[in-house]
Design a protein around this motif. Structure first.
Motif, PDB file in Angstrom:
ATOM      1  N   GLY A 112      21.600  -4.329  24.618  1.00  0.00           N
ATOM      2  CA  GLY A 112      21.986  -5.722  24.467  1.00  0.00           C
ATOM      3  C   GLY A 112      22.723  -5.942  23.159  1.00  0.00           C
ATOM      4  O   GLY A 112      22.984  -5.001  22.395  1.00  0.00           O
ATOM      5  N   GLU A 113      23.092  -7.197  22.887  1.00  0.00           N
ATOM      6  CA  GLU A 113      23.806  -7.568  21.673  1.00  0.00           C
ATOM      7  C   GLU A 113      22.819  -8.099  20.629  1.00  0.00           C
ATOM      8  O   GLU A 113      21.867  -8.795  20.961  1.00  0.00           O
ATOM      9  CB  GLU A 113      24.881  -8.618  21.968  1.00  0.00           C
ATOM     10  CG  GLU A 113      25.987  -8.109  22.870  1.00  0.00           C
ATOM     11  CD  GLU A 113      27.079  -9.147  23.069  1.00  0.00           C
ATOM     12  OE1 GLU A 113      26.914 -10.282  22.551  1.00  0.00           O
ATOM     13  OE2 GLU A 113      28.090  -8.834  23.722  1.00  0.00           O
ATOM     14  N   TYR A 114      23.102  -7.783  19.342  1.00  0.00           N
ATOM     15  CA  TYR A 114      22.233  -8.171  18.240  1.00  0.00           C
ATOM     16  C   TYR A 114      23.085  -8.694  17.080  1.00  0.00           C
ATOM     17  O   TYR A 114      24.263  -8.339  16.948  1.00  0.00           O
ATOM     18  CB  TYR A 114      21.376  -6.991  17.775  1.00  0.00           C
ATOM     19  CG  TYR A 114      20.427  -6.492  18.835  1.00  0.00           C
ATOM     20  CD1 TYR A 114      19.135  -6.997  18.933  1.00  0.00           C
ATOM     21  CD2 TYR A 114      20.828  -5.528  19.773  1.00  0.00           C
ATOM     22  CE1 TYR A 114      18.259  -6.563  19.912  1.00  0.00           C
ATOM     23  CE2 TYR A 114      19.962  -5.090  20.759  1.00  0.00           C
ATOM     24  CZ  TYR A 114      18.685  -5.610  20.816  1.00  0.00           C
ATOM     25  OH  TYR A 114      17.824  -5.180  21.800  1.00  0.00           O
ATOM     26  N   GLU A 115      22.443  -9.505  16.251  1.00  0.00           N
ATOM     27  CA  GLU A 115      23.091 -10.041  15.055  1.00  0.00           C
ATOM     28  C   GLU A 115      22.316  -9.593  13.819  1.00  0.00           C
ATOM     29  O   GLU A 115      21.098  -9.771  13.745  1.00  0.00           O
ATOM     30  CB  GLU A 115      23.140 -11.561  15.083  1.00  0.00           C
ATOM     31  CG  GLU A 115      23.768 -12.160  13.825  1.00  0.00           C
ATOM     32  CD  GLU A 115      23.665 -13.668  13.760  1.00  0.00           C
ATOM     33  OE1 GLU A 115      24.215 -14.264  12.812  1.00  0.00           O
ATOM     34  OE2 GLU A 115      23.011 -14.243  14.659  1.00  0.00           O
ATOM     35  N   VAL A 116      23.036  -8.996  12.888  1.00  0.00           N
ATOM     36  CA  VAL A 116      22.466  -8.694  11.578  1.00  0.00           C
ATOM     37  C   VAL A 116      22.754  -9.902  10.685  1.00  0.00           C
ATOM     38  O   VAL A 116      23.909 -10.196  10.385  1.00  0.00           O
ATOM     39  CB  VAL A 116      23.071  -7.417  10.979  1.00  0.00           C
ATOM     40  CG1 VAL A 116      22.565  -7.211   9.553  1.00  0.00           C
ATOM     41  CG2 VAL A 116      22.740  -6.214  11.836  1.00  0.00           C
ATOM     42  N   ARG A 117      21.707 -10.581  10.279  1.00  0.00           N
ATOM     43  CA  ARG A 117      21.856 -11.751   9.408  1.00  0.00           C
ATOM     44  C   ARG A 117      21.203 -11.428   8.061  1.00  0.00           C
ATOM     45  O   ARG A 117      20.023 -11.081   8.021  1.00  0.00           O
ATOM     46  CB  ARG A 117      21.216 -12.976  10.046  1.00  0.00           C
ATOM     47  CG  ARG A 117      21.504 -14.289   9.331  1.00  0.00           C
ATOM     48  CD  ARG A 117      20.836 -15.433  10.062  1.00  0.00           C
ATOM     49  NE  ARG A 117      21.311 -15.531  11.442  1.00  0.00           N
ATOM     50  CZ  ARG A 117      20.772 -16.352  12.356  1.00  0.00           C
ATOM     51  NH1 ARG A 117      19.720 -17.102  12.025  1.00  0.00           N
ATOM     52  NH2 ARG A 117      21.253 -16.378  13.573  1.00  0.00           N
ATOM     53  N   TYR A 118      21.976 -11.530   6.989  1.00  0.00           N
ATOM     54  CA  TYR A 118      21.447 -11.156   5.683  1.00  0.00           C
ATOM     55  C   TYR A 118      21.622 -12.295   4.668  1.00  0.00           C
ATOM     56  O   TYR A 118      22.580 -13.057   4.712  1.00  0.00           O
ATOM     57  CB  TYR A 118      22.111  -9.882   5.162  1.00  0.00           C
ATOM     58  CG  TYR A 118      23.617  -9.950   4.996  1.00  0.00           C
ATOM     59  CD1 TYR A 118      24.180 -10.364   3.785  1.00  0.00           C
ATOM     60  CD2 TYR A 118      24.471  -9.592   6.031  1.00  0.00           C
ATOM     61  CE1 TYR A 118      25.555 -10.420   3.613  1.00  0.00           C
ATOM     62  CE2 TYR A 118      25.837  -9.656   5.872  1.00  0.00           C
ATOM     63  CZ  TYR A 118      26.380 -10.064   4.662  1.00  0.00           C
ATOM     64  OH  TYR A 118      27.741 -10.143   4.501  1.00  0.00           O
ATOM     65  N   ARG A 119      20.622 -12.387   3.779  1.00  0.00           N
ATOM     66  CA  ARG A 119      20.669 -13.294   2.631  1.00  0.00           C
ATOM     67  C   ARG A 119      20.685 -12.427   1.383  1.00  0.00           C
ATOM     68  O   ARG A 119      19.875 -11.499   1.246  1.00  0.00           O
ATOM     69  CB  ARG A 119      19.454 -14.220   2.597  1.00  0.00           C
ATOM     70  CG  ARG A 119      19.344 -15.133   3.797  1.00  0.00           C
ATOM     71  CD  ARG A 119      18.272 -16.190   3.559  1.00  0.00           C
ATOM     72  NE  ARG A 119      16.976 -15.600   3.221  1.00  0.00           N
ATOM     73  CZ  ARG A 119      16.032 -15.333   4.118  1.00  0.00           C
ATOM     74  NH1 ARG A 119      16.234 -15.609   5.396  1.00  0.00           N
ATOM     75  NH2 ARG A 119      14.881 -14.797   3.738  1.00  0.00           N
TER      76      ARG A 119
END
Length: 228
Positions: A112-119
Motif C-alpha cells: 500500500g501507500e504510506y506517508e513519512v511525516r517528520y517534525r
C-alpha cells in the motif's frame, strides 16, 4: 565606491565594463546569501515516491547543516502513516545523530501507500513539519492470493456442487445380488421340520399301524383255533 567610480572614469571602456560586471556579481552573492541559510532535507531512505518490493525496517532522514537541535515546543520525530492515518513507526522517539534522524518500523508494512511525516528543528533554529510518500508493492508468495483481488465464486456453480453432493449422499450404494447363490431358506426350514418332531410323529403313526395290524392278525388266529 566613489573612489572606484572616480578611478575608472577615465579608464578604457572595456575596463569599465569588466569592473561593473564584477561589482554586479558581488552584489548578487551578498543578496542571495540569506536564501541558503536554512537547512533542509537532502536525502532519505526510502526516498520520495519510491516503490519498494520489500517492506522497509526503518526510515532514515538526512538534513543539511551542522546538526539537529531540540526546540522549546517541537520535538524531532518521524511518523509512518498508512491511508487510515495509523502510525507504523516505533513509539520510541526518533534517534538523532548529528544531522541524521531515524526511526524503526517494528512490523512489516502491508502492500500500500504510506506517508513519512517528520517534525524537525534545524541547526539554524528554525523548525518545520513536512513529509513525502512512498509505496510498498511486495510480490506475493507462490500460492498466495491477495484477498482484495480474489474473485467471488459463482453462486450457481456453488449451489450445483452442493446439490450434486446431496444427491450422491442420498443414493444407496450398489451391492452385489447374491440371492441366486444363497440357499433356499424354505428348504432349510422344511428339512429342519422333517428332521425334527415331524419325523418322530410319522414313526409313531407307522408303529401304531403295525401294532393294530398285528393285533387283528393274532385275534383272527385265535378265533380259528377255537372253532376247530
Amino acid at each position: 565606491m566613489f573612489l572606484l567610480m572616480h578611478a575608472t572614469h577615465n579608464a578604457p571602456a572595456s575596463l569599465r565594463l569588466g569592473i561593473a560586471s564584477l561589482a554586479a556579481i558581488g552584489l548578487g552573492a551578498v543578496a542571495s546569501a540569506p536564501a541558503y541559510a536554512h537547512d533542509t532535507l537532502i536525502d532519505s531512505n526510502p526516498q520520495a515516491d519510491q516503490v519498494l518490493e520489500e517492506p522497509p525496517h526503518e526510515v532514515v532522514l538526512e538534513f543539511s547543516g551542522d546538526g539537529l537541535t531540540t526546540g522549546d515546543s517541537i520535538t524531532n520525530d518521524i511518523l509512518v502513516l498508512d491511508s487510515d492515518e495509523e502510525n507504523w513507526a516505533s513509539e520510541e522517539p526518533a534517534e538523532i545523530d548529528g544531522s541524521t534522524m531515524r526511526t524503526d518500523i517494528p512490523e512489516p508494512l502491508p502492500n500500500g501507500e504510506y506517508e513519512v511525516r517528520y517534525r524537525v528543528v534545524y541547526s539554524d533554529g528554525h523548525d518545520e513539519e513536512l513529509g513525502f510518500n512512498f509505496e510498498v508493492d511486495a510480490p506475493l508468495a507462490e500460492g498466495e492470493e491477495d484477498a482484495a483481488l480474489a474473485e467471488p465464486r459463482d453462486a450457481d456453480a456453488t449451489e450445483e456442487a452442493a446439490d450434486s453432493t446431496e444427491t450422491a449422499e442420498a443414493t444407496p450404494t450398489e451391492t452385489t445380488d447374491d440371492s441366486a447363490d444363497a440357499p433356499d431358506s424354505n428348504a432349510e426350514d422344511a428339512s429342519g421340520q422333517w428332521g425334527g418332531p415331524l419325523l418322530w410323529a410319522a414313526l409313531a403313526v407307522a408303529l401304531a399301524g403295525v401294532a393294530v395290524v398285528a393285533w387283528f392278525a393274532v385275534r383272527r388266529r385265535n378265533r380259528g383255533s377255537t372253532k376247530s
